[in-house]
Write a protein that holds these residues in place. Structure first.
Motif, PDB file in Angstrom:
ATOM      1  N   ASP A 107     -22.345  10.393   2.100  1.00 30.08           N
ATOM      2  CA  ASP A 107     -21.621   9.678   1.044  1.00 30.08           C
ATOM      3  C   ASP A 107     -22.583   9.140  -0.006  1.00 30.08           C
ATOM      4  N   SER A 127     -21.461   7.880   5.796  1.00 27.78           N
ATOM      5  CA  SER A 127     -22.504   7.033   5.233  1.00 27.78           C
ATOM      6  C   SER A 127     -23.747   7.165   6.119  1.00 27.78           C
ATOM      7  N   ASN A 187     -23.011   0.778   0.810  1.00 30.72           N
ATOM      8  CA  ASN A 187     -23.356   0.360   2.167  1.00 30.72           C
ATOM      9  C   ASN A 187     -22.176   0.316   3.135  1.00 30.72           C
ATOM     10  N   TYR A 200     -19.797   5.056  -1.969  1.00 30.65           N
ATOM     11  CA  TYR A 200     -19.377   3.767  -1.442  1.00 30.65           C
ATOM     12  C   TYR A 200     -20.507   2.909  -0.884  1.00 30.65           C
TER      13      TYR A 200
END
Length: 262
Positions: free
Chosen positions: A203, A167, A208, A206
């Motif tokens: 990513d 992320s 946060n 998904y």
């Protein structure tokens, strides 16, 4: 089984379900007469949050991966489904509808493919505690590296590349991937410009949540024989570009596949 519960700590423990993932799993179950199980299935967000004492133990501290209790509970749920459905054990093995050729070193660190000498097998996870097993990936050199892949079939195949993503903030460099067919007569490489791809290893599903996972991306179609897969990082990031596997398949189910691997 889908990991339907994800607690997004930046939004005060909001329950989320990856709708695209859920849709594919439900469709697959429908086509084969399968059963879908999840600890939070059929719960709306309010009900699920009220039952956090029930849901929480299924997950590791990141709120995403299943805990030891979660894995054991899933195993018991599978046994119960098999018992209640009257399923019978069978050793019969049928042919797949299509052919694939897969190479993955994520869990073993053993690469069955020839690759350039400037790649490095990196291992992580063993020092992170008992919940983590050792994982492996080939690190691509900043100056570029290559992996040699063979298509053993007489027909064109779809190539998927599997690599690590995170992320935000992005930890792995954006990378250009090109494929060159190897001339069977003189061994020279013949670039296939049409299969050049630019990969941004971050990513996109998904939101946060803080995640570190494998993503698979379609990089092009390859004919029979040997090919070089060339990697050229386009920037410098905290970590090198990391490859965990390559797959050749007759089926093309889209441009990418993304999921958690513990």
């Amino acid at each position: 089984i889908w990991n339907a519960t994800m607690f997004d700590r930046t939004n005060d423990w909001e329950l989320e379900e990856p709708e695209e993932q859920k849709k594919h799993i439900l469709q697959a179950a429908k086509e084969v007469g399968g059963h879908v199980w999840s600890p939070a299935r059929n719960l709306d967000k309010v009900s699920a949050l009220k039952k956090v004492r029930f849901i929480g133990p299924y997950y590791f501290r990141d709120g995403i991966h299943f805990s030891i209790f979660g894995h054991n509970s899933i195993a018991m749920a599978i046994r119960n489904i098999l018992a209640s459905s009257g399923a019978e054990q069978s050793d019969e093995v049928n042919d797949w509808d299509s052919y694939d050729e897969c190479s993955s070193w994520y869990e073993t660190g053993k690469v069955g493919l020839i690759h350039s000498n400037n790649t490095n097998m990196y291992s992580w996870g063993k020092s992170d505690g008992p919940m983590k097993a050792g994982k492996f990936a080939l690190e691509i050199a900043p100056t570029g590296s290559w992996i040699r892949v063979n298509n053993p079939t007489p027909r064109e195949m779809n190539m998927f590349l599997f690599y690590m993503v995170t992320s935000k903030p992005q930890l792995y460099p954006s990378t250009r991937v090109t494929i060159s067919a190897i001339n069977a007569v003189n061994g020279s490489a013949q670039p296939l410009v049409e299969v050049e791809q630019y990969i941004i290893p971050i990513d996109t599903i998904y939101k946060n949540a803080a995640v570190h996972l494998i993503k698979g991306s379609f990089v092009g179609k390859v004919g029979p024989g040997d090919h070089f897969v060339h990697f050229r990082p386009l920037e410098t990031r905290t970590r090198p570009f990391r490859v965990t596997g390559i797959s050749l398949t007759e089926m093309n189910e889209g441009s990418s596949v993304e999921g958690y691997f513990e």
